[in-house]
Structure formats: structure tokens, C-alpha cells
Design an enzyme around this catalytic site. Structure first.
Site, PDB file in Angstrom:
ATOM      1  N   ASP A 158      -1.995  10.856  -2.665  1.00 29.07           N
ATOM      2  CA  ASP A 158      -2.285   9.778  -3.620  1.00 29.07           C
ATOM      3  C   ASP A 158      -2.534  10.322  -5.019  1.00 29.07           C
ATOM      4  O   ASP A 158      -2.383   9.608  -6.012  1.00 29.07           O
ATOM      5  CB  ASP A 158      -3.481   8.957  -3.160  1.00 29.07           C
ATOM      6  N   ARG A 189       0.856  -1.195   0.000  1.00 29.24           N
ATOM      7  CA  ARG A 189       0.000   0.000   0.000  1.00 29.24           C
ATOM      8  C   ARG A 189       0.890   1.243   0.000  1.00 29.24           C
ATOM      9  O   ARG A 189       2.096   1.158   0.149  1.00 29.24           O
ATOM     10  CB  ARG A 189      -0.931  -0.003   1.213  1.00 29.24           C
ATOM     11  N   GLY A 190       0.202   2.410  -0.119  1.00 27.68           N
ATOM     12  CA  GLY A 190       0.955   3.655  -0.234  1.00 27.68           C
ATOM     13  C   GLY A 190       1.200   3.898  -1.714  1.00 27.68           C
ATOM     14  O   GLY A 190       1.644   2.982  -2.427  1.00 27.68           O
ATOM     15  N   ALA A 191       0.884   5.110  -2.163  1.00 22.36           N
ATOM     16  CA  ALA A 191       0.873   5.361  -3.610  1.00 22.36           C
ATOM     17  C   ALA A 191       2.160   4.924  -4.338  1.00 22.36           C
ATOM     18  O   ALA A 191       2.096   4.159  -5.313  1.00 22.36           O
ATOM     19  CB  ALA A 191       0.562   6.833  -3.863  1.00 22.36           C
ATOM     20  N   ASN A 196      -5.595  12.484  -0.298  1.00 23.58           N
ATOM     21  CA  ASN A 196      -4.800  11.609   0.568  1.00 23.58           C
ATOM     22  C   ASN A 196      -5.757  10.836   1.473  1.00 23.58           C
ATOM     23  O   ASN A 196      -6.985  11.004   1.406  1.00 23.58           O
ATOM     24  CB  ASN A 196      -3.803  12.449   1.383  1.00 23.58           C
ATOM     25  N   LYS A 197      -5.198  10.021   2.310  1.00 22.84           N
ATOM     26  CA  LYS A 197      -5.982   9.149   3.200  1.00 22.84           C
ATOM     27  C   LYS A 197      -7.109   9.903   3.902  1.00 22.84           C
ATOM     28  O   LYS A 197      -6.930  11.034   4.341  1.00 22.84           O
ATOM     29  CB  LYS A 197      -5.015   8.529   4.226  1.00 22.84           C
ATOM     30  N   ARG A 244      -7.060  -0.659  -7.443  1.00 21.64           N
ATOM     31  CA  ARG A 244      -7.410   0.483  -6.577  1.00 21.64           C
ATOM     32  C   ARG A 244      -7.519   1.721  -7.464  1.00 21.64           C
ATOM     33  O   ARG A 244      -6.651   1.941  -8.322  1.00 21.64           O
ATOM     34  CB  ARG A 244      -6.359   0.692  -5.469  1.00 21.64           C
TER      35      ARG A 244
HETATM   36  O1  MRU Z   1      -4.844   3.233   1.597  1.00 26.70           O
HETATM   37  P1  MRU Z   1      -3.367   3.451   1.669  1.00 26.70           P
HETATM   38  O2  MRU Z   1      -2.747   2.959   2.923  1.00 26.70           O
HETATM   39  O3  MRU Z   1      -2.675   2.954   0.417  1.00 26.70           O
HETATM   40  O4  MRU Z   1      -3.242   5.035   1.667  1.00 26.70           O
HETATM   41  C1  MRU Z   1      -1.964   5.599   1.711  1.00 26.70           C
HETATM   42  C2  MRU Z   1      -1.956   7.058   1.830  1.00 26.70           C
HETATM   43  O5  MRU Z   1      -2.975   7.708   1.838  1.00 26.70           O
HETATM   44  C3  MRU Z   1      -0.606   7.716   1.832  1.00 26.70           C
HETATM   45  O6  MRU Z   1      -0.626   8.873   2.602  1.00 26.70           O
HETATM   46  C4  MRU Z   1      -0.232   8.080   0.387  1.00 26.70           C
HETATM   47  O7  MRU Z   1      -0.369   6.976  -0.446  1.00 26.70           O
HETATM   48  C5  MRU Z   1       1.138   8.601   0.299  1.00 26.70           C
HETATM   49  S1  MRU Z   1       2.333   7.339   0.504  1.00 26.70           S
HETATM   50  C6  MRU Z   1       3.874   7.983   0.315  1.00 26.70           C
END
Ligand code: MRU
Length: 353
Positions: free
Chosen positions: A243, A52-54, A253-254, A95
């Protein structure tokens, strides 16, 4: 137990032809690496947030696509391209919000379409190089983001962060946490406050884990404590990841990030978004058209609890992301520098080749 920072978030096992990821759904209690060779397993790993994480999603998709097409048994370019696109579209459906997913897959596709005259084994080798480049460029980008981010804070500063935009969301350093990790390498220390980040707890499970492994002064708070912690004067700046950033600076973002930005504005605390230029989507004029992933209600009503904590039949909405209005953002920190308002101009300049 080795430090979590000594593990690679996402890598390619050349010998096995497997995508290797740290299973982030098991952290911090268990450190488990998964070796995935089947495209359906890879899709699922992205969907369920095992990776996970962009930026990490983008890297995993690049490796995943290479793994999915490396054994396509044909010498015919048309057939190869058709099967390649089937695999690409499938992974792209895992996603919807983080643009790094489609960015990485499109980069891979460009390799195929711009080398139509080459043999299939040659194209496969170029795809192999491309997916490895996506990862190695990410390390460099994150380090540069860290350098720029460090200019915004003084040693000892209090930073609030939301979700996990650290090494676990990238290949190394992270984005929002890159200045913190880089600062540690230089003997600095910051006080970092991590929102727990309901409902999937990326802050509680991941950010705290990787920051503590780096010796950072780390404090966990529930999401609804951010206002009080700001009021107590503990926060000098907010650093979050992203993201997808629209051309006008609206930053997705999240879920929960936009609320933190509104609070920061109220308390006069600078709110910064940190991310690589691969997360900036100039095709999205404003944040209002960014697709927001909706996730299963059980993540809110049941997950992490030993038994269900909401009445059966209650209505739930579970948007996984939100969009922070550009007016609330003091700066967008990229590997190419810090964009400042007005973002329509500064981002256009940063995105020039
Ligand atoms: O749902 P996730 O855990 O993939 O969401 C991640 C985030 O929102 C992060 O803040 C974003 O991807 C930046 S990661 C460097």
C-alpha cells in the site's frame, strides 16, 4: 454465472457519468456492480472497502474526482480550482494508508494547475483523459509486474500470499497475483496458498475466488497456519502486494504481512513485495512514518459471525496495515524491474523519470 475475472473491478460509465465498481464486500457470494454518481457515495465505497486494494482505490478516486467536478457550473478558474480542491481533499480523507489514493488525486490536480490558461470545459476534458489514463496505465503496469515476477518462480512452485493483491485490487492481473495469472495465460500452474486475512477476509473471499476462476491450484489457510505450511515445505516463495513503500524499502501492506515476512526469514523462504512505482513514496524515508489506518472494533468482534464473539466492553485494536522491515524483503518487484537491497539505492534508481 460469468467468471469473476470477466468483470471490471472499477470503470467509468461515460453515459451515466458514474463510477462503476464490483461491490467487494459481497464477494464471493454475490456479484453486484454499483453505479455511483454522488461524491459521498464514492467516499463511502472506498471507506467501506466496496472498492479496495491500493491501485483500484487510486483508479476509483481519479474517476470519482472527475465525476465530482464535471458538472461544476462556472467559467471562473479560481472558483473551479477551489471547488476541485474541496472535492479532492474530501476523497483523500477516505483512507489514509494506500498512497495510490493521494497519488491519483494529485495527478488530477496537476492537470488543473498546469492548464490555468485553458477554459473550464477544456480542463474538464483533460481531467476526463487523465482519469482514463490512470486506469489504462495500471493494466500495463500490472502486466509488467507479472513479467518480472514470473522470473522469480518455476512452474509448479508453491506461493503463499496475504490479503488480495490480484485483479480485484487493480484493473487487471493484480500485483502479487500478476505472475500467477500471467503464468496461467502461458499454460503454467502454481500452487497458491491464500492466508484468509483476518479481520476482513480478503484472502478467503477474494484471492481464492479469483484464482480458482483462473483454474489455479488454490488452498485456503487461516492466518495462523502459515508457519506450519512453511515448515511442511509447501512454500517456495511469498508474494504480497503493498500500500506504500518507503524510500528505504520498508513496505506497508495488509495487517499480518510483517508476521509472514518474519516467518519466511526463519524458514529461509524468499519474501517478495510486488507493486507499481505509484505505491513507492520517496517522501517517506522509512516505514515508521507511514500512517496506519485504524478501523472499527466491530470488524474484529462481530463481523462475519452470526452473533458477537467477544465479551462486551473488551478492548480491541484494529490496525488495518503493518510495515515489513526492508531487511526481510528479498526483492521489490515493480513495472520497471526488481529492486534489490540496498533499497535506498535501487529504489532511487527505479524512481528516476
Ligand atoms: O484494506 P485493503 O483490502 O484495501 O488492503 C489491500 C492490501 O493490503 C493489498 O495487499 C494492497 O493494497 C496491494 S493491492 C494490489
Amino acid at each position: 454465472m460469468n467468471s469473476i475475472l470477466s468483470y471490471e473491478t472499477v470503470s467509468l460509465d461515460e453515459r451515466e457519468g458514474a463510477l462503476v465498481i464490483l461491490d467487494q464486500t459481497k464477494l464471493p457470494n454475490e456479484i453486484i456492480t454499483l453505479h455511483l454518481t454522488d461524491i459521498r457515495e464514492i467516499w463511502r465505497a472506498i471507506y467501506t472497502l466496496q472498492v479496495r486494494g491500493a491501485p483500484a482505490i487510486g483508479i476509483a478516486a481519479g474517476f470519482g474526482l472527475y465525476i465530482a467536478v464535471k458538472d461544476i457550473d462556472t467559467e471562473d478558474y479560481g472558483e473551479f480550482l477551489r471547488k476541485f480542491r474541496e472535492a479532492k481533499d474530501y476523497l483523500n480523507s477516505s483512507r489514509p494508508t494506500a498512497v495510490n489514493l493521494s497519488w491519483a488525486l494529485t495527478r488530477m490536480e496537476r492537470v488543473v494547475t498546469s492548464n490555468a490558461g485553458k477554459t473550464i470545459p477544456e480542463i474538464k476534458e483533460l481531467l476526463h483523459e487523465e482519469c482514463r489514463a490512470i486506469k489504462s496505465e495500471d493494466i500495463d503496469m500490472c502486466r509488467r509486474i507479472g513479467e518480472h515476477g514470473l522470473t522469480l518462480i518455476k512452474d509448479g512452485a508453491g506461493i503463499l500470499t496475504h490479503c488480495n493483491a490480484g485483479q480485484l485490487a487493480t484493473s487487471k492481473y493484480g500485483t502479487a497475483l500478476a505472475p500467477i495469472h500471467l503464468g496461467r495465460e502461458r499454460g503454467m500452474n502454481f500452487r497458491v496458498y491464500c492466508d484468509e486475512t483476518r479481520p476482513l477476509l480478503q484472502g478467503a473471499r477474494l484471492s481464492t475466488f479469483e484464482l480458482m476462476a483462473d483454474g489455479v491450484d488454490t488452498t485456503l489457510i487461516c492466518d495462523n497456519m502459515a508457519s506450519q505450511v512453511m515448515k511442511m515445505g509447501l512454500i517456495d516463495a511469498v508474494f504480497v502486494g503493498c500500500d506504500r513503500v518507503a524510500a528505504n524499502g520498508d513496505a506497508c501492506n495488509k495487517i499480518g504481512t510483517s508476521g509472514v515476512a518474519i516467518l519466511a526469514k526463519y524458514y529461509g523462504i524468499p519474501f517478495y513485495v510486488l507493486g507499481p512505482t505509484s505505491t513507492i513514496d520517496m517522501k517517506n524515508r522509512t516505514g515508521s512514518i507511514i500512517p496506519i489506518e485504524q478501523r472499527p472494533p466491530e470488524e474484529v468482534t462481530e463481523m462475519w459471525y452470526s452473533r458477537r464473539m467477544a465479551p462486551e466492553g473488551v478492548k480491541v485494536i484494529n490496525p488495518a496495515f503493518d510495515v515489513t522491515d526492508h531487511e526481510l524483503i528479498a526483492g521489490i518487484v515493480t513495472e520497471k524491474g526488481i529492486a534489490r537491497p540496498p533499497y535506498t539505492e535501487s529504489l532511487r534508481e527505479i524512481m528516476l523519470p
